[in-house]
Structure formats: C-alpha cells, structure tokens
Design a protein around this motif. Structure first.
Motif, PDB file in Angstrom:
ATOM      1  N   THR A 170       0.840  -1.189   0.000  1.00 19.71           N
ATOM      2  CA  THR A 170       0.000   0.000   0.000  1.00 19.71           C
ATOM      3  C   THR A 170       0.878   1.241   0.000  1.00 19.71           C
ATOM      4  O   THR A 170       2.035   1.215   0.368  1.00 19.71           O
ATOM      5  CB  THR A 170      -0.896   0.055   1.256  1.00 19.71           C
ATOM      6  N   ALA A 171       0.283   2.321  -0.438  1.00 21.85           N
ATOM      7  CA  ALA A 171       0.957   3.615  -0.410  1.00 21.85           C
ATOM      8  C   ALA A 171      -0.056   4.607   0.129  1.00 21.85           C
ATOM      9  O   ALA A 171      -1.230   4.275   0.270  1.00 21.85           O
ATOM     10  CB  ALA A 171       1.387   4.004  -1.818  1.00 21.85           C
ATOM     11  N   SER A 172       0.402   5.791   0.435  1.00 19.73           N
ATOM     12  CA  SER A 172      -0.563   6.759   0.951  1.00 19.73           C
ATOM     13  C   SER A 172      -0.211   8.162   0.502  1.00 19.73           C
ATOM     14  O   SER A 172       0.919   8.434   0.105  1.00 19.73           O
ATOM     15  CB  SER A 172      -0.605   6.701   2.473  1.00 19.73           C
TER      16      SER A 172
ATOM     17  N   ARG B  60      -8.647   3.940   0.946  1.00 16.54           N
ATOM     18  CA  ARG B  60      -9.202   3.905   2.287  1.00 16.54           C
ATOM     19  C   ARG B  60      -8.825   5.225   2.959  1.00 16.54           C
ATOM     20  O   ARG B  60      -7.707   5.736   2.758  1.00 16.54           O
ATOM     21  CB  ARG B  60      -8.567   2.732   3.033  1.00 16.54           C
TER      22      ARG B  60
ATOM     23  N   ALA C 222      -7.453   6.633   5.820  1.00 17.82           N
ATOM     24  CA  ALA C 222      -6.762   6.127   7.006  1.00 17.82           C
ATOM     25  C   ALA C 222      -7.062   7.003   8.220  1.00 17.82           C
ATOM     26  O   ALA C 222      -7.040   6.526   9.364  1.00 17.82           O
ATOM     27  CB  ALA C 222      -5.258   6.085   6.755  1.00 17.82           C
TER      28      ALA C 222
ATOM     29  N   TRP D  12     -12.079  -0.100   2.941  1.00 19.50           N
ATOM     30  CA  TRP D  12     -11.509   0.048   1.604  1.00 19.50           C
ATOM     31  C   TRP D  12     -12.641   0.161   0.598  1.00 19.50           C
ATOM     32  O   TRP D  12     -13.638  -0.553   0.698  1.00 19.50           O
ATOM     33  CB  TRP D  12     -10.649  -1.163   1.252  1.00 19.50           C
TER      34      TRP D  12
ATOM     35  N   VAL E 112      -5.266  11.422   5.533  1.00 20.04           N
ATOM     36  CA  VAL E 112      -4.346  10.504   4.867  1.00 20.04           C
ATOM     37  C   VAL E 112      -5.175   9.439   4.153  1.00 20.04           C
ATOM     38  O   VAL E 112      -6.027   8.787   4.769  1.00 20.04           O
ATOM     39  CB  VAL E 112      -3.401   9.833   5.886  1.00 20.04           C
TER      40      VAL E 112
ATOM     41  N   GLU F  53      -5.096   5.986   1.888  1.00 21.99           N
ATOM     42  CA  GLU F  53      -4.232   4.868   1.495  1.00 21.99           C
ATOM     43  C   GLU F  53      -4.680   4.299   0.156  1.00 21.99           C
ATOM     44  O   GLU F  53      -5.880   4.280  -0.154  1.00 21.99           O
ATOM     45  CB  GLU F  53      -4.269   3.775   2.565  1.00 21.99           C
TER      46      GLU F  53
ATOM     47  N   ARG G  24      -4.131   0.949  -2.450  1.00 23.21           N
ATOM     48  CA  ARG G  24      -3.526  -0.361  -2.691  1.00 23.21           C
ATOM     49  C   ARG G  24      -4.075  -0.886  -4.009  1.00 23.21           C
ATOM     50  O   ARG G  24      -5.167  -0.501  -4.443  1.00 23.21           O
ATOM     51  CB  ARG G  24      -3.824  -1.338  -1.552  1.00 23.21           C
TER      52      ARG G  24
ATOM     53  N   THR H 281      -0.938   2.571  -9.005  1.00 25.44           N
ATOM     54  CA  THR H 281      -0.662   3.238  -7.732  1.00 25.44           C
ATOM     55  C   THR H 281       0.141   4.511  -7.966  1.00 25.44           C
ATOM     56  O   THR H 281      -0.178   5.577  -7.438  1.00 25.44           O
ATOM     57  CB  THR H 281       0.126   2.291  -6.792  1.00 25.44           C
TER      58      THR H 281
ATOM     59  N   ASP I 199       4.336  12.599   2.132  1.00 28.72           N
ATOM     60  CA  ASP I 199       3.483  12.126   1.062  1.00 28.72           C
ATOM     61  C   ASP I 199       4.284  12.105  -0.218  1.00 28.72           C
ATOM     62  O   ASP I 199       5.507  12.143  -0.203  1.00 28.72           O
ATOM     63  CB  ASP I 199       2.211  12.961   0.926  1.00 28.72           C
TER      64      ASP I 199
END
Ligand code: PEP
Ligand code: MG
Length: 873
Positions: free
Chosen positions: A155-157, A188, A190, A196, A215, A217, A219, A229, A253
């Motif tokens: 995952t990244a955010s 999602r 966060a 999700w 924030v 997220e 994925r 992504t 970020d």
C-alpha cells in the motif's frame, strides 16, 4: 462507450444537469442526450423525443436513461416499446436521483464502464451523501464489494491537499485515472479508518469523506498495480488537477519523493489542464532516476522511473547548459549516428510585415479565423496523441488550447486592434507581454510557461500571416511530432543531420523517407521529445533508437567512437557497391533502390543500385491542386530513368488512399482508409487518371527499360481490368503487381498468366497479415515482417512463382540485415530498398551461401515468432 439520456419535464433543468456532468468528464466526452420539456420553456415529456435521444446516445455499448418525475418514467417506458428489439435490449432505466445519478453515471461511462456498471454507479450516487449524513448506506447490485481483492502489491498513501477535500471534480479525476489501468485499485481513508472502497467507483470514493489533510491509502493488485498506484499518487501530488502551487508541501506524502506541485510522476502522467493560469505541464524529475555513471537520467515511453526535460523550445529556450542530461528510447527508424544541436520544425517567431491595418472589424475577423484554425490544428495533434500514445499524454495540448482562450491575451489583442493595430501586431504584442509576465515570476515552473505562450503565440502568428510550411531545412537535428510524407520528402540530408519524432513508426512513410535520404531517425519517442529546447545538444543512434540529450563527455566520446566504426564499415561497403551482389555459391541477387523523387534516383545510382525496384510515383501527385498531365509525368519518369543511367526502373502506378489522400480527388470519408479505396482500387475508380499515367509510362518504355507495377492488388480481376486500361505494350516492357494483401499472396499462382513479376510489399503485407497498422507505434513490435506468418505468405508466393514469374521484395524488410538471408533463402532474388542501404545489403549477400540460406529460411517458417526468427543462430 455507454451513452446516457436525461428525460425530464424541464429542458433547462436537464440541460443544466448535463452541463454539470460534462464538467466532470470534459476531457473524455460521454454521449449524453436530453429529451426534456416539450420545447425550451414548456414542461412535459415526449416519448418520440426520448426514443430519438436513446437512438442517438447509443454508440454500440448501450444506454442508461435517467428520469425525473412521474410521467417521465411512463413516457420512457412507452419510448422503449417503440424501439426496435436490438436497441431496447441495450437500454437500462435508472431509478437514480437525476443530478447525482447523472454525474456518477457520466464519470463511470467516461472511464469505460459497462452499462451494468454505469447503472450501478448511478444507483449508488446517494451513498456519499448518505454516509456523510449518517444514514445507512445500501449499495445497488453489481457494485464492487469490499474488501474485494487480495492485495499483493503493498500500500501507499498520500495526504489530501485539496482545500475542499475529495469533492466531485477531483474524485472524478481520480476515478478516471484509476480505471485507466489493468489493475484493481482500492482506497481507504486512514484518518477516519474507513473501509476500503474501489477507486474505480465515484459513488464509493465519495463515501470516503476525505477532507483536506486526511491521509488516504492506496492499494492495488493486478498486472498494472504499480503503474496504477503511481498514477494515483502522482495525481494526488498535483492536487487532482486543482491549482495547488500555493499549498504547502506536506511531509511524508508523494511530494517527499521529489515531485513538485504540478509535475507528473512519470512520462505517462501529465497534469490535467486547469483554468487560467494553466498548470505548467513540462519538466519533472524524481529521485532515484539518475544514471550515475554518466550523470544522466532516463526517460522514454517505457520508462516508469524518471523524467527530466525542459520546455518546448521557442524564443525563450533555456540555454543548453541548463538542460539536464537525459536518455530517451524510441524506435530505430533509420540507421546512422547523428550528433548536433536540435531544432524544432515549427521554431522561430515569424517576422511581422509593416503593412497598414485594415478596419478593426476585418482585423478582428483575421484574428478569430487564425485562432480557429490553430485550435483545429492543435485538436488534430491532440487526437493523434490520444490515439497513438494515450489520453493522459494528450492532455499536454489542453494547456495550449487554453492559451488560445486566455482572457488576458485576448482582451489586450482586441483592445490593440480597436486602437488601430493589425491583428498580427496586436496578437504578437499581447502574447509577448504575457510571456514576459511569466518570465518575471519567481516560480521556475511558471517562468518556463513563457515558452508555451511563445509556442502558441507563434503558431497563431503563422496562421495570421499565412505561413503554412515551417522552414524545413535548418542545420542540425530536426524534432517534430511527426512528418508527413511531403515534409519528409522536403528534408535536405546535407543540412538535416537527423530526425527525432514523437510519434510514427519505422514503417510510416515519414520514416521510410528518412531512410531513403540516409538521414538517421528515431521515431515514437513520445511527446517528451517535443519539450527538448531548440539548441540542445543531442546524440542518437538511428540503428538502436537510443537518444541522449546533452550527453556527458563519456557518452559523447562513446557515440563518436561508434560513429567512426560505422563509418569505416559504411565506407568499405560503399567502395564496393557498384559491383554485383553475388553470393558465395555464385547466385546473383539484384539489389535496387526505392525511389520517391528524381533526387532519390540520383542517390540510387550513387549508392550502386542495380535498378530502381520501386518508383513511388505518388510523390508527383501529392501536395498540389491538380494531377500532373501525361507530359509532366513523362518528363519526370525520364529524369528518373536518366539519373539511373540505363538501369531498369519499376514505375508503380499511383498508390494513394490510405494515409496518402489526394487533395484534388477527395473520396468519401472512410472509417478505415487502410482497408479502403487505395492503390489499384483507387486507380480503377479513376480510370482516366490511370490511363494518363500508363500512357506516360509507356512513352518512356519505348527507349528505356521500364517495368510497370500495380500496387495493392487483391484479385485477378483487378489485374485484368488494369491491363485492359494499359492495352498493348512494347515487347521490352514488363508488367507486374505488388503482393501486399494476404489474399493475393495465397493465390499468387492465379496471377501467373497476367504478370511478368511480382514485388512483395512487406510493409503493407505485414500490416494486413498481423492486423497491425503500420504507422501505429504501439504496434511496431507486432508489425514485424519476420513474423513466420508473413514469411509463410512470402514462401507461398515464391513457390507459385517458380518457372512462371520473378519475385522481388520492395518493402522495408528487404533492407533489414536479419531478413536478407531468409528472403534470399526463400527464393527472392531481387531486393529493393532505400538507396543508402544498398551497399551494406550487397555486402551481406556476398557473405551468404544461398543453400545454407534456404535451410535457414525453411527453419524460420517453422518457428513460433518473429523474435525466434531474429534470435541469433
Ligand atoms: C510496401 O507496402 O511494402 C510498399 C513497398 O509500398 P508502400 O510502402 O509504398 O506502401
Ligand atoms: Mg504498400
């Protein structure tokens, strides 16, 4: 794309709702029809109007209908009964709320969703509102469930930086971006610890309730999980296309990775155009992308890691010293190494003549006309970009389109015209002032936008001054989006030392012409090459596709060495090129030239051509307002014959249509011109034109060895019809056809009674055999003439020919070093190519044993792919 219909009682209400929805998808228009009100002001619904609206909204993927109150539903049901069964089956009536439903449906339709998905999106359109108001959210059937996917790619955010949160417009952009990839992307919140949700669903994204500073997220899973992504993060880094240059850069970020506001994360990603001031869309760099050994970074259509370019070069190009060293990879289109400064096809601000102004209204009209014509030109380039590269890359042209509507520039130009200036002067001053204002800003990205203003400003100026063709022959390496055959034909190899094209493919006519002139060329580099400034120093290898902008000392030296070695080989071959190409086992292969002008014929002789195996006579017919008469044609064919000093010339009858339309003989618009009225089909549809051309050819044949060849033959009847127009011919004149259509190859034996020879046009034969358009860079690796499918067709022709007619190859494959052994092994004993390739091919033949070549060719037929055929053996 799925179409939408809005059925309502009020036309004004429905039209406004459509405008709102269109705003969300302005760069991917969705067919939306309105059937609302009995006229502009009378409320009511009309079943016939609804039926018509459904019919015109349906582009093949069906229609979703959204309705407002009571009788709207009744009228729509009646309309459905009136529709034919085939259409009715593809219509879904949606119970969604009109405004929210329409927006959600438009976004998902624009992203390519199916009718069922679009209907589900519309039905869920209240979910965001419900979630925010604390109501229970019920999702429609067909909605992707969560958590739906197994995540394997991490995952990244990102931190949401939009002042109003992930509201409709940024959400719409996010959804569209996520859906571009072959991946399941989920988001999602966060911060609120939401569930999700699928990023491809606007209604679900709305339920995230993501606000500024939250924030989010990301994925993804699937084939393009990483790309998807990255793209979402990049979009977030650009605040989803909302102007964010004044926002602080939050730590942690995507900005931390070095992506500045308003900059794309990869060569594929470019910011969406914005209301003025438009975002700067060029230039980016990302940590980790530099090539330490040389101090360069890499970019290119396939590069996903980094990009470092500067701006479109016009008057305000940065000095070469400011340009980072950059490597690009395109497709090798014409061998040879070029070293030198680049210049852009449309470079230079035109001089404004000192003519007195006409009245203000006339000058105003001039400006409006010029703006409209430049808009059409930019739209056309944008559409080519969309088709050949992708819609994201095409967005770069939106910034230029926005400049044409820039209120500041237009206001000043109009005021100056009213004050008595000519339209060119008023426009030039207004754009210059705007460019200077950008230049004066502190922000380097906004500063660099001055180049965009100049680029568009000059384009309009050229239109105003009626300068249609940009000067084509400046010293150095030409950079252009693409070259038309006419432009490529006008290049002077003595001054233009190389060609770099953003689009096109090695078998496009522009590339063929570059090869013909021996001008090294790389094509399909993508729009980034258009941003390399005028004057930047570049080295490239047209044989490998490698291009280096502002190379470091090591790279320069390596390229110079490579160039020297190539030059040595070239010289050795050239010194022997007059002699015949006789294989080790004593078989002579004729190696000739493809010729598209009298100058080419002279080059053919100079490079040692045994004959001209293909004279593309269309060069005489294109880019003029009327066809040449028999005398003019005869004179040109004679000049070609004379330049070849008694060697045989193969005059091909006019091969227009497809990508070579004739201005003075416009045919009806064709859905697919490559499968349309082209080649011999075109000539038979214009028998007078064909008769005049054949007459001119026959006259030359009386005192010179001439072959006449008909292109794009599909059937024996076409050949019989063409020969009927040709009539009796002198004994010495040979008549042949080109084999470019798979059907013609498969029934080659049937042509035997009507032809003395065939010449295989592997460019077209390959495109038709593999169903891969020859000019489409995305398909260039597929459109390989060494595909065993193509080779089998060539084999069929060679087998049919034995003892009946001669077989030549005059497509680009003839000059491909990997193909020479296989073609000769199959029994092709004549190869025709761009003149500069002749010496090297002759050398290759001299090294072959044709018995061994036959064995190699037989094996090639059994291999599974072009790559296997090309693999070293
Ligand atoms: C070919 O199709 O291979 C050919 C030689 O013709 P052209 O490239 O002119 O279409
Ligand atoms: Mg062809």
């Amino acid at each position: 794309m799925v179409g939408l219909v809005v059925v309502g009682h009020s036309r004004a209400l429905a039209t406004a709702a459509v405008a709102l929805a269109a705003e969300m998808v302005h760069d991917r228009p969705v067919p939306i029809e309105v059937a609302a009100g009995l006229d502009d002001t009378t409320f009511g619904t009309d079943a016939t109007a609804i039926m018509d609206a459904i019919t015109s909204a349906d582009r093949g993927d069906g229609v979703v209908v959204l309705m407002d109150l009571g009788s709207a539903l009744l009228s729509t049901e009646l309309a459905l009964e009136l529709l034919e069964d085939g259409v009715r089956e593809k219509v879904t009536l949606s119970a969604a709320p009109l405004v929210e439903g329409l927006v959600a449906a438009a976004v998902s339709a624009a992203a390519g969703a199916t009718r069922q998905e679009v209907a589900a999106e519309a039905a869920n359109a209240l979910a965001g509102k419900q979630a925010q108001l604390g109501a229970e959210v019920t999702l429609a059937a067909g909605t992707p469930s969560d958590p739906p996917i197994a995540v394997s790619d991490g995952t990244a955010s990102f931190v949401l930086r939009n002042a109003h949160g992930l509201h409709a417009r940024p959400a719409a952009r996010l959804v569209a971006e996520a859906r571009r990839f072959d991946a399941s992307v989920e988001l999602r919140n966060a911060t609120t610890r939401s569930a999700w949700v699928p990023a491809g669903s606007l209604s679900r994204v709305a339920t995230l309730g993501a606000l500024e500073g939250h924030v989010v997220e990301v994925r993804a899973s699937g084939r393009q999980a990483h790309e998807a992504t990255d793209a979402v993060l990049a979009l977030a880094g650009r605040a989803f296309g909302e102007d964010s240059h004044d926002l602080p850069a939050p730590a942690g970020d995507v900005l931390a990775a070095g992506i500045l506001p308003g900059q794309p994360a990869s060569a594929r990603d470019r910011p969406a155009p914005l209301p003025p001031p438009p975002q700067h869309w060029v230039g980016s760099s990302k940590a980790g992308g530099s090539d330490n050994s040389s101090g360069s970074s890499t970019i290119g259509a396939s590069s996903h890691t980094a990009k470092a370019t500067s701006t479109t070069a016009e008057a305000t190009s940065p000095k070469p010293a400011d340009i980072p060293s950059t490597v690009m990879n395109g497709q090798a289109a014409s061998p040879g190494i070029a070293i030198g400064p680049v210049w852009h096809l449309q470079g230079g601000t035109p001089q404004i003549p000192d003519t007195p102004p006409q009245d203000a209204a006339t000058e105003q009209h001039r400006l409006n006309d010029a703006l409209a014509s430049v808009r059409a030109d930019i739209e056309a380039v944008k559409s080519v970009t969309t088709q050949e590269i992708g819609p994201a890359e095409a967005e770069i042209f939106d910034a230029h389109l926005l400049l044409l509507d820039d209120a500041d520039i237009l206001d000043e130009a109009h005021r100056r015209i009213r004050d008595g200036e000519t339209a060119p002067r008023a426009w030039a001053t207004a754009t210059e002032r705007t460019a200077a204002a950008f230049q004066a800003l502190d922000d380097p990205y906004l500063q660099a936008r001055a180049a965009d203003v100049h680029a568009v400003g000059d384009q309009v100026l050229r239109a105003l001054l009626g300068i249609t063709a940009a000067p084509l022959n400046r010293e150095g390496i030409l950079v252009a989006p693409e070259l038309t055959p006419a432009e490529a034909a006008a290049l002077d190899p003595a001054t233009v030392t190389g060609v770099l094209l953003a689009y096109g493919s090695p078998t496009s006519h522009g590339a063929i012409l570059a090869r013909t002139r021996g001008t090294p060329a790389v094509v399909g580099l993508g729009p980034a090459v258009l941003e390399v400034p005028d004057g930047a120093f570049v080295v490239f290898d047209g044989g490998t596709g490698e291009v280096v902008i502002e190379p470091g000392a090591d790279r320069r030296a390596a390229f110079r060495e490579r160039a020297a070695a190539q030059e040595q080989r070239r010289k050795h071959a050239f010194d022997r090129s007059e002699g015949p190409a006789v294989s080790r086992d004593g078989v002579t292969v004729s190696v000739g030239a493809n010729v598209g002008s009298v100058a080419d014929a002279a080059a053919a002789a100079a490079y040692g051509a045994d004959m001209a195996g293909l004279v593309r006579t269309e060069f005489l017919f294109l880019d003029r307002d009327a066809a040449p008469d028999a005398d003019e044609q005869e004179a040109t064919y004679r000049a070609i014959a004379a330049a070849l000093g008694g060697r045989r010339i193969t005059l091909r009858t006019l091969d227009v249509g497809g990508d070579k339309p004739l201005r003075y003989l416009p045919g009806p618009a064709e859905e697919n011109p490559f499968l349309g009225v082209r080649g011999l089909r075109h000539s038979l549809a214009h028998p007078d034109l064909l008769a005049i051309q054949l007459q001119a050819m026959v006259r030359v044949a009386r005192d010179h060895p001439v072959d006449i060849m008909f292109p794009m033959v599909s059937t024996v009847d076409e050949v019989i019809a063409a020969r009927r127009v040709l009539g009796q011919v002198p004994e010495t004149l040979r008549v042949g056809i080109m084999i470019e259509v798979p059907a013609a190859a498969l029934k080659a034996a049937a042509f035997a009674p009507y032809v003395d020879f065939v010449s295989i046009g592997t460019n077209d034969l390959t495109q038709y055999t593999l169903a891969a358009e020859r000019g489409n860079p995305a398909l260039a690796s597929l459109a390989d003439g060494l595909d065993p499918g193509v080779l089998r067709l060539i084999d069929t022709v060679c087998r049919a020919a034995r003892g009946h007619f001669e077989v030549a190859v005059c497509g680009e494959l003839a000059a491909d070093p990997a193909a020479v052994e296989i073609l000769t092994g199959l029994g092709v004993h004549e190869l025709s190519m761009a003149p500069p390739a002749i010496p090297a091919v002759k050398e290759l033949v001299r090294g072959l044993d044709l018995k061994e070549a036959a064995a190699r060719a037989a094996t090639a037929l059994t291999l599974p792919s072009a790559a296997a055929v090309r693999a070293p053996h």
